[in-house]
Structures are given as structure tokens and as C-alpha cells.
Design an enzyme around this catalytic site. Structure first.
Site, PDB file in Angstrom:
ATOM      1  N   ASN A 397       8.977   0.015   0.089  1.00 45.23           N
ATOM      2  CA  ASN A 397       8.432   0.026   1.436  1.00 45.23           C
ATOM      3  C   ASN A 397       7.287  -0.980   1.585  1.00 45.23           C
ATOM      4  O   ASN A 397       7.447  -2.028   2.194  1.00 45.23           O
ATOM      5  CB  ASN A 397       7.982   1.442   1.799  1.00 45.23           C
ATOM      6  CG  ASN A 397       7.682   1.588   3.283  1.00 45.23           C
ATOM      7  OD1 ASN A 397       7.527   0.600   3.988  1.00 45.23           O
ATOM      8  ND2 ASN A 397       7.588   2.797   3.758  1.00 45.23           N
ATOM      9  N   ASP A 398       6.140  -0.679   0.975  1.00 46.48           N
ATOM     10  CA  ASP A 398       4.982  -1.547   1.174  1.00 46.48           C
ATOM     11  C   ASP A 398       5.226  -2.986   0.703  1.00 46.48           C
ATOM     12  O   ASP A 398       4.700  -3.916   1.290  1.00 46.48           O
ATOM     13  CB  ASP A 398       3.766  -0.970   0.449  1.00 46.48           C
ATOM     14  CG  ASP A 398       3.300   0.337   1.094  1.00 46.48           C
ATOM     15  OD1 ASP A 398       3.556   0.510   2.303  1.00 46.48           O
ATOM     16  OD2 ASP A 398       2.702   1.163   0.390  1.00 46.48           O
ATOM     17  N   VAL A 399       6.040  -3.148  -0.341  1.00 44.02           N
ATOM     18  CA  VAL A 399       6.236  -4.497  -0.890  1.00 44.02           C
ATOM     19  C   VAL A 399       7.122  -5.369   0.003  1.00 44.02           C
ATOM     20  O   VAL A 399       7.291  -6.557  -0.257  1.00 44.02           O
ATOM     21  CB  VAL A 399       6.829  -4.467  -2.317  1.00 44.02           C
ATOM     22  CG1 VAL A 399       5.873  -3.767  -3.271  1.00 44.02           C
ATOM     23  CG2 VAL A 399       8.193  -3.821  -2.336  1.00 44.02           C
ATOM     24  N   VAL A 400       7.701  -4.773   1.069  1.00 46.23           N
ATOM     25  CA  VAL A 400       8.478  -5.576   2.019  1.00 46.23           C
ATOM     26  C   VAL A 400       7.894  -5.443   3.426  1.00 46.23           C
ATOM     27  O   VAL A 400       8.568  -5.735   4.403  1.00 46.23           O
ATOM     28  CB  VAL A 400       9.973  -5.172   2.044  1.00 46.23           C
ATOM     29  CG1 VAL A 400      10.645  -5.516   0.730  1.00 46.23           C
ATOM     30  CG2 VAL A 400      10.138  -3.687   2.342  1.00 46.23           C
ATOM     31  N   ALA A 437       0.889   3.133   1.330  1.00 48.47           N
ATOM     32  CA  ALA A 437      -0.301   2.642   2.007  1.00 48.47           C
ATOM     33  C   ALA A 437      -0.554   3.391   3.313  1.00 48.47           C
ATOM     34  O   ALA A 437      -1.571   3.191   3.963  1.00 48.47           O
ATOM     35  CB  ALA A 437      -0.184   1.143   2.278  1.00 48.47           C
TER      36      ALA A 437
END
Lengths: 471, 95
Positions: A397-400, A437
Site C-alpha cells: 500500500n504505502d510503497v505505491v 501510514a
């Protein structure tokens, strides 16, 4: 003469350690590198046992046997998805052992009444106990978080940083007392050496807990790397305490390794170590759900996704921690095989902080027999997305999250995988819940993003079945 | 004092060597690197066996025995699990 032979054997062992570490740097040689390190350890241990003038073998051999059996069982039985927990435990054991060695050395000096003249030596003993014990308890808190025994969100309390700071200062004072500072003061002279030692150990144990509890689950790659570094530094400190250069050397190598990994992890999140340690980042969760009802997402089905994948010319899979949680790595590999059979170019894009420890996803996919030359790191993957037909985001999720490219978001500046540049994006996710996050992810609402709401493992298994039936 | 300074030399140089070697490790090997390095930090086992082997009081013996157990778990488990992981890494052509 015997001493010379011992030192020469230690030097040979040092060379083997460095050589082993060098060979650990490439997938082709890594296995032999690990074997070299192991033989270095065996050589050093054998040398020590032969030259060490051992007088009580029984306890020693029993302890070695217990440790070997327990270590071998843990190594054999652990699931690959639980690797971060295992590494945390091993880190903790290493740190604990170093603290105990330093403590034993102090007691030996104390009993012989010889400690008065060695302030520098006593400082290294205090450091060994401090760093080793922090590693021990910090690792076990990390283990608890990774295993789900403790809450993964940051646990904070009032005045947390102030209290940790005071505790740290208190430990420095205790260390100074141990080293003989203030020995002329009456209340100091009244303290027994072992009393100071016990206080130091107890305080360090508390500090380790207090440092790791406030750090959230997705920041664990940083924590595990840092604890890895500490376990090396503790060994080096123990080496200074007992005057053994091989402990200093090997400990320093490990300390450096952990430090580099820590830096890579921090840079991959565009956050400083201080921010990770004290930021209590993530898990707020409140910002995300506000406009769920208003913004539409495009839902898709496994049938539709299977068609999309089967007739694509290139597919990139972006795995995240959700893949590990769902144990979906084998189903993912089966899907990959079917697509490759159809002539689709399949690769995997792996963000450095995907998962719960550095390289977590790579190990999972290796376990599922995905060849490592299909895995792209951040720099290799990003130029590929604009040429990619379908990106499948599974459990990440956060990494994209494209918010990282905007100025005023909490993850601003974090290097991300630019999956939104691909022609189609399929996100496999159980619900629209925000990532670690606590941020909403604009990727989900793009026109060319399809949401496949499902458990990762089920989705992969269904997709594989659909693709197989397409023939 | 001389021994301490010599120790600091070893520590500093080993740190530099470690940094140079590990900077080049590709991300795909980060987990085995970490668990392999972790096993190496079990080097403290040398200190632990010296403590037990030459202990003169029960306190020191038990402290040392605990250290030996912890360090041995770290060493044996660390190297074995690293090997188990590395065995799984394959190229496309090797499947």
C-alpha cells in the site's frame, strides 16, 4: 608457543569471516560464503576450547549441546514468513550472551579485587552489558510485535522521550560508577560492585523495551536492522572486556552490516533514524476513511483480471507485507508459471521496505521458487512501469502511494514504485482500509486502477484457475 | 592501555571493511545477509566458553552457562537458517 598458535588460528578465522562476508554479496557465491563464515566460527571455537585451559567440561558441553539442538530446531522448523521474528530472537540471544560475558568478566575482576586499576576495561564491560541487554529486551519486544503478541501500532506514554532520556543518563552514571568514578564518595563506596551491575542490567532491560515499544510494525525493517547492528557492537564490547581481538573484529563487521542496512531502510522511507525511533509513525488511521463513500473505485472480478493478465504482454507484480500475511507466495508463483507459459513477460517489483525486514519479500518468493532474476529492485523497476500492460499490487500500500510525490503528506519524498504509470493497475486488497501510514491512497481511485477485493491467497489461486481455463 | 588501543585499531578497520563489503550486497540478499551477520555476532560464544571453562564460583559458572546456551542458539541457528534460505535462491535457468 601455544599462545602463538592460538593467535594464528584466530587470524585465519578472521580472514575466513571477511572472505565469507564478501562471498555473501552475490547470489551465486552466497551459500559458500555462509559456509565459510560457519567454518570460521568452528575454527575459532575449537581453538578456544583447546587453548582455553578448560577445567569444568561438563557444564560447558551440556550448554553447547542444549544451544545446538535448540538452534538447529528453530532454524529447521521456522516458516519463511516468520523469518523476521526468528532473526529478532537470534539477535536478542546474541546480545544477551554478550551482556552475560561482560557481566561474568566484571564478577571475575571483582572477586580478584583487581578492578581498581582498569577504568577503561570497566567502561567496555559497562558498554557490553548496556548494549547487550538493550539488544536482548528490544529484540523480544520486536518479536512480540512481529508475532502479533504485542500491538503492532506504536505504543506511547506521557513524557516517553523525556523518561527514556533520563533512563539513558541514569545508565551512563551507573556505568561511570562501575568504572570507579566517584569511588571516594561515601554512598558510592557503600555499594557492592554486583549491586551496580544488577542495576545497570535492569535499567538497560527497561531501556530496550522503552525504545522499541513506541515504534510501529511497518518500521520493523529499521528496528531489526538496528538491533542486528547492536548485537555486533555488544559482541565487540565483550571482546574489549575480555581482551579478545576476534570478538572485536567479528562484532565490528556485524555492527557495520546492521548500520548499512539501517541506513538503506531509512533512506527508502525518506525518514531519519531519529524520526523512526521517536516519531511514533503510523497507525493513526483517522485520516483515511473520511471520503470512502464519495469517491468511486472501479471494482473488478477475478474473471476480468484473468483475461487482462492472460492477454497482456508484460505483467509486473508488486508484493507487500499482505502477501506474507496471507501466505500467498506459492499461489502467486503458480500464476506466474501459467502466464509465462502463455508468453507473458512476468517480473516482480520489490520496494526495499516491503515486508517486515530487509529483503523479506525476496526470501518469500525464493521459497515459492520464483527465480531471483525476475525480481526487480526500486531503481530497476521504475523505468519499466510505463512499458508495462498490467501491474498487480498484492498486499502493498504505502510503497505505491502517489501521495509520496506531493509536498505536504506524511510520506512526502519517500521513493515509491510508480505503478500508476502502467497501462492498467490491479490492486488486490481485502478492503479500502488505509496502509500503515494511515493515509488514503489516491492510486485506488485512478481511472486505470481496478480493485479486486479479496484475500491475497484466494485471489491468486482463483486467478491461476481462470487463466488455466482460458486455453 | 596498549591492548585497548590495539583493539580500537581492529574495531575501526573491521568496521570500514564491513561497510565496504556490505554496501555492494544486492537487496535480494538482504535477509540472508542479516541472518548470516547475526550468526557471526554469536562470536561472543568464545567469551562464553572461556567464562564457563575457567569459572571459579557457582555464580560465574551459571552466568557463563546461560551465555553459552544463548550464543550457541545464535550461532547454530543463524548459520543453518541462512543456509536454508540461500538454498532456495535460484536463477530462471536453474529451475
Amino acid at each position: 608457543m601455544a599462545l602463538l598458535a592460538q593467535q594464528l588460528a584466530y587470524i585465519a578465522s578472521a580472514v575466513l569471516f571477511v572472505w565469507g562476508l564478501k562471498r555473501l554479496g552475490s547470489p551465486d557465491t552466497a551459500r559458500s560464503g555462509n559456509a565459510l563464515s560457519a567454518s570460521a566460527m568452528l575454527l575459532a571455537l575449537a581453538t578456544t576450547l583447546i587453548a582455553g585451559e578448560v577445567i569444568s567440561w561438563t557444564v560447558l558441553l551440556v550448554a553447547l549441546a542444549i544451544g545446538s539442538v535448540a538452534g538447529a530446531l528453530l532454524a529447521r522448523l521456522v516458516q519463511m514468513t516468520a523469518m523476521p521474528q526468528l532473526v529478532a530472537v537470534f539477535n536478542g540471544f546474541g546480545g544477551g550472551a554478550s551482556a552475560l560475558v561482560a557481566a561474568a568478566e566484571f564478577l571475575r575482576l571483582d572477586a580478584s579485587g583487581a578492578q581498581g586499576g582498569h577504568p577503561a576495561l570497566l567502561v567496555t564491560i559497562a558498554l557490553g552489558i548496556l548494549v547487550g541487554t538493550v539488544t536482548l529486551t528490544g529484540s523480544f519486544v520486536a518479536f512480540g510485535k512481529l508475532q502479533g503478541l504485542l500491538p503492532g501500532r506504536p505504543v506511547t506514554w506521557p513524557l516517553q522521550r523525556v523518561l527514556s532520556g533520563l533512563l539513558f543518563i541514569g545508565l551512563i552514571v551507573l556505568g561511570a560508577l562501575l568504572a570507579g568514578v566517584g569511588a571516594e564518595l561515601e554512598f558510592v563506596a557503600a555499594l557492592d560492585g554486583w549491586e551496580v551491575l544488577a542495576l545497570l542490567g535492569l535499567g538497560a532491560a527497561l531501556l530496550g523495551i522503552a525504545l522499541v515499544l513506541p515504534i510501529g510494525g511497518a518500521d520493523m525493517p529499521v528496528v531489526v536492522s538496528l538491533l542486528n547492528s547492536y548485537s555486533g557492537l555488544a559482541a565487540a564490547a565483550a571482546g574489549f572486556a575480555i581482551g579478545n581481538p576476534l570478538l572485536i573484529l567479528a562484532g565490528a563487521l556485524v555492527g557495520a552490516a546492521g548500520l548499512i542496512l539501517t541506513r538503506i531502510m531509512c533512506r527508502s522511507m525518506n525518514r531519519s533514524l531519529a524520526n523512526v525511533a521517536f516519531g511514533a509513525f503510523g497507525g493513526a488511521g483517522a485520516t483515511a476513511t473520511a471520503d470512502d463513500g464519495e469517491r468511486p473505485v472501479r471494482r473488478t472480478t477475478t474473471e476480468e483480471t484473468a483475461l487482462l493478465l492472460a492477454y497482456a504482454s508484460s505483467v509486473v507484480v508488486v508484493p507487500g507485507y499482505g502477501l506474507a500475511v496471507a501466505q500467498a507466495q506459492h499461489e502467486t508463483r503458480k500464476l506466474m508459471d501459467l502466464l509465462v507459459e502463455r508468453g507473458v513477460k512476468v517480473s516482480f517489483a520489490i520496494h526495499p521496505v516491503a515486508g517486515r525486514m530487509p529483503g523479506h519479500m525476496n526470501v518469500l518468493l525464493a521459497e515459492a521458487d520464483v527465480p531471483y532474476d525476475r525480481l526487480l529492485d526500486l531503481d530497476e523497476a521504475n523505468p519499466e512501469f510505463s512499458r508495462t500492460d498490467v501491474v498487480v499490487v498484492v498486499g502493498a500500500n504505502d510503497v505505491v502511494n502517489p501521495l509520496a510525490r506531493e509536498a505536504d503528506s506524511p510520506i512526502s519524498g519517500m521513493p515509491i514504485l510508480n505503478v500508476d504509470e502502467a497501462r492498467n493497475v490491479v490492486v488486490i486488497k481485502r478492503s479500502l482500509s488505509p496502509g500503515f501510514a494511515g493515509l488514503d491512497n489516491p492510486l485506488f481511485y485512478l481511472d486505470h486502477t481496478l480493485m479486486l477485493f479479496s484475500d491475497a491467497r484466494e485471489a491468486m489461486a482463483d486467478l491461476a484457475r481462470e487463466v488455466r481455463e482460458l486455453k | 592501555m596498549g591492548e585497548l588501543i590495539l583493539g580500537l585499531y581492529v574495531f575501526t578497520l573491521a568496521t570500514l571493511v564491513g561497510v565496504e563489503l556490505i554496501r555492494r550486497v544486492p537487496p535480494t540478499l538482504h535477509t540472508p545477509l542479516m541472518s548470516g551477520a547475526n550468526a557471526v555476532s554469536g562470536i561472543t560464544i568464545l567469551g562464553a566458553v572461556i567464562v564457563v571453562g575457567t569459572a571459579e564460583g557457582p555464580w560465574v559458572t551459571w552466568l557463563g552457562a546461560a551465555a553459552v546456551v544463548l550464543a550457541t542458539v545464535n550461532v547454530v541457528g543463524g548459520f543453518l537458517v541462512t543456509d536454508r534460505m540461500l538454498r532456495m535462491f535460484r536463477r530462471d535457468s536453474e529451475r
